[in-house]
Write a protein that holds these residues in place. Structure first.
Motif, PDB file in Angstrom:
ATOM      1  N   ASP A  59       5.558  -1.721   4.341  1.00 60.38           N
ATOM      2  CA  ASP A  59       4.999  -2.820   3.797  1.00 60.38           C
ATOM      3  C   ASP A  59       5.877  -4.016   3.813  1.00 60.38           C
ATOM      4  O   ASP A  59       7.242  -3.872   3.282  1.00 60.38           O
ATOM      5  CB  ASP A  59       4.398  -2.843   2.242  1.00 60.38           C
ATOM      6  CG  ASP A  59       3.391  -3.760   1.951  1.00 60.38           C
ATOM      7  OD1 ASP A  59       3.769  -5.065   1.947  1.00 60.38           O
ATOM      8  OD2 ASP A  59       2.316  -3.504   1.249  1.00 60.38           O
ATOM      9  N   ARG A  61       6.149  -6.295   1.960  1.00 57.70           N
ATOM     10  CA  ARG A  61       6.629  -6.664   0.769  1.00 57.70           C
ATOM     11  C   ARG A  61       7.943  -6.127   0.433  1.00 57.70           C
ATOM     12  O   ARG A  61       8.545  -6.507  -0.515  1.00 57.70           O
ATOM     13  CB  ARG A  61       5.828  -6.620  -0.369  1.00 57.70           C
ATOM     14  CG  ARG A  61       4.468  -7.441  -0.521  1.00 57.70           C
ATOM     15  CD  ARG A  61       3.271  -7.100  -1.313  1.00 57.70           C
ATOM     16  NE  ARG A  61       2.721  -5.720  -0.870  1.00 57.70           N
ATOM     17  CZ  ARG A  61       1.725  -5.177  -1.489  1.00 57.70           C
ATOM     18  NH1 ARG A  61       1.256  -5.735  -2.638  1.00 57.70           N
ATOM     19  NH2 ARG A  61       1.168  -3.929  -1.125  1.00 57.70           N
ATOM     20  N   ASP A  62       8.111  -5.163   0.987  1.00 59.82           N
ATOM     21  CA  ASP A  62       9.415  -4.286   0.763  1.00 59.82           C
ATOM     22  C   ASP A  62      10.691  -4.767   1.472  1.00 59.82           C
ATOM     23  O   ASP A  62      11.781  -4.247   1.263  1.00 59.82           O
ATOM     24  CB  ASP A  62       9.312  -2.644   0.941  1.00 59.82           C
ATOM     25  CG  ASP A  62       8.159  -2.178   0.139  1.00 59.82           C
ATOM     26  OD1 ASP A  62       8.030  -2.613  -1.042  1.00 59.82           O
ATOM     27  OD2 ASP A  62       7.367  -1.120   0.579  1.00 59.82           O
ATOM     28  N   ALA A 362      15.912  -4.996   3.159  1.00 63.71           N
ATOM     29  CA  ALA A 362      15.447  -5.181   1.925  1.00 63.71           C
ATOM     30  C   ALA A 362      16.735  -5.829   1.254  1.00 63.71           C
ATOM     31  O   ALA A 362      16.260  -6.842   0.298  1.00 63.71           O
ATOM     32  CB  ALA A 362      15.160  -3.908   1.313  1.00 63.71           C
TER      33      ALA A 362
END
Length: 445
Positions: A59, A61-62, A362
């Protein structure tokens, strides 16, 4: 009032995500990432997607900084004069600076029948199309994997470990990058998995049919499922936009990764050809190139002189199923050493590398500017190669060397260069004894 700078990144792979995250270091920079998919493709796990052991996606978002605007669309043209990117769905996105990180995909095989009957797996969509075909095929059907680079080796091993009857057609040398000792280790593991390896002269594929593969030496192999991993190509966006590219279609840049046509355009990853001496296509190169491209843009915004490329390599990491692998150590200028780690430890290193790549991205998303491996020196070798390139005569003969290959860098064939390298390294190590053994250092895929 502080003037805002708009930076557009085309391509949300390893290089593009690293660049986009790093650009958020400045609060006066607005970052837009254009990518055709809503999720990040962990490309070095695509062979696992085919084998059913991973979905190869993460994802965004990660891995993507909160401050980056994600536009899920494809770029169809770059208008450098107007500083605008045209989108497939309609409309345009303007920019002050552009980072070109469109990556790579499957090359046109140009082998009769390959486009119709063989299955490439260089992209998520290709791997997803192949997965149900593999699942539906009885375990006894003949599977042929064409191409013996990392993707071909990993795919053959993954499918064989799942009980498939696999033939790996090398078209030349098994694992061309590997030192002969590492190659021997890989061949042993493939044999243990039951993979039939066809290498050496005459193993180039000359035709693919619905149920067979023909080789240059006249052999015809039964093949109900043919997987094509031989070669990579790059999107033609730069060429279609009137920008200078190399023979493969990569954007030509200087050593700061700036386009030779426009200082507002910077390239990173597989689609970059700095000084016509591109780096090996890999995420090991792409992530530092993404950081370097972002630093070039940030330097220009700050009115500073950008630093030049000086990338370091650690080697090559290949999985051999879920229970074995190999990490092939290399000189920091990307030529394999005699030393490797194989077997179960090799598999553990490979998995750590795969997880570590996501962690790098990340971490940069959470703390822009924290990544620093692109600043580790690759030594003087690249400068020597650049100087040699400027002084060398044009390639002659029936086949000119292609940019990015060892033949292009050294003027010798891969086989000759490999043999001479192996003899020279072994002789030097024998003379040095234990002092010649490489020290362990951090690795990437």
């Amino acid at each position: 009032m502080v003037e805002n700078t708009d930076v557009v990144v085309i391509g949300g792979g390893y290089a593009g995500v690293m660049a986009a995250n790093r650009l958020t270091r400045r609060g006066d920079v607005t970052v837009t990432l254009i990518n055709p998919r809503p999720t990040f493709v962990h490309r070095i796990r695509l062979h696992q997607l085919v084998g059913g052991t991973d979905d190869a996606v993460v994802d965004y978002r990660d891995v993507l900084a909160d401050g980056v605007r994600l536009v899920v669309d494809s770029a169809t043209r770059i208008d450098a004069a107007a500083r605008r990117v045209t989108l497939a769905a309609g409309g345009t996105v303007g920019y002050d600076y552009l980072i070109y990180a469109v990556g790579s995909g499957s090359a046109d095989p140009r082998v009769p029948g390959a486009a119709e009957f063989a299955h490439p797996i260089a992209t998520l969509e290709e791997a997803e199309r192949l997965r149900p075909i593999v699942d539906a095929a009885p375990p006894t059907v003949a599977v042929t994997v064409v191409g013996a680079g990392p993707t071909g080796i990993e795919t053959a091993a993954e499918l064989a470990e799942a009980g498939r009857s696999v033939t790996l057609v090398c078209g030349g040398v098994l694992g061309p990058y590997l030192h002969r000792r590492g190659r021997h280790s890989v061949a042993g593991r493939l044999a243990a998995l039951g993979v039939t390896v066809l290498d050496g002269p005459g193993t180039q594929v000359t035709a693919v049919t619905r149920d067979a593969v023909r080789l240059g030496d006249g052999r015809e192999l039964p093949s109900q499922v043919t997987v094509w991993t031989a070669g990579f190509g790059v999107p033609d966006l730069a060429a279609r936009s009137g920008l200078s590219t190399d023979a493969l279609g990569r954007l030509r840049t200087d050593e700061t990764l700036t386009s030779v046509d426009d200082e507002r355009i910077v390239a990173a990853g597989d689609s970059a050809a700095p000084s016509d001496l591109p780096l090996r296509m890999s995420c090991q190169a792409a992530i530092p190139l993404g950081a370097r491209a972002a630093d070039t843009v940030l330097s220009r915004i700050a009115g500073e002189r950008p630093s030049t490329l000086n990338e370091v390599f650690a080697g090559q990491c290949i999985s051999l199923g879920r229970r074995a692998g190999i990490f092939q150590f290399a000189h920091r200028y990307d030529v394999a050493l005699w030393f490797h780690i194989g077997g179960r430890p090799g598999a553990k290193i490979k998995e750590l590398v795969c997880r570590g790549i996501v962690k790098h991205l990340a971490d940069e998303a959470r703390k822009p500017g924290s990544y620093g491996l692109h600043r580790v020196s690759g030594g003087a070798k690249r400068q020597e190669l650049l100087e040699s390139q400027r002084g060398e005569a044009p390639a002659t003969g029936a086949r000119a060397a292609q940019p990015g290959t060892r033949e292009h860098r050294t003027g010798r064939s891969d086989r000759t260069a490999t043999d001479e390298r192996d003899r020279a390294v072994d002789a030097r190590l024998n003379a040095l004894g234990d002092r010649g053994r490489p020290r362990r250092r951090g690795v990437e895929a």
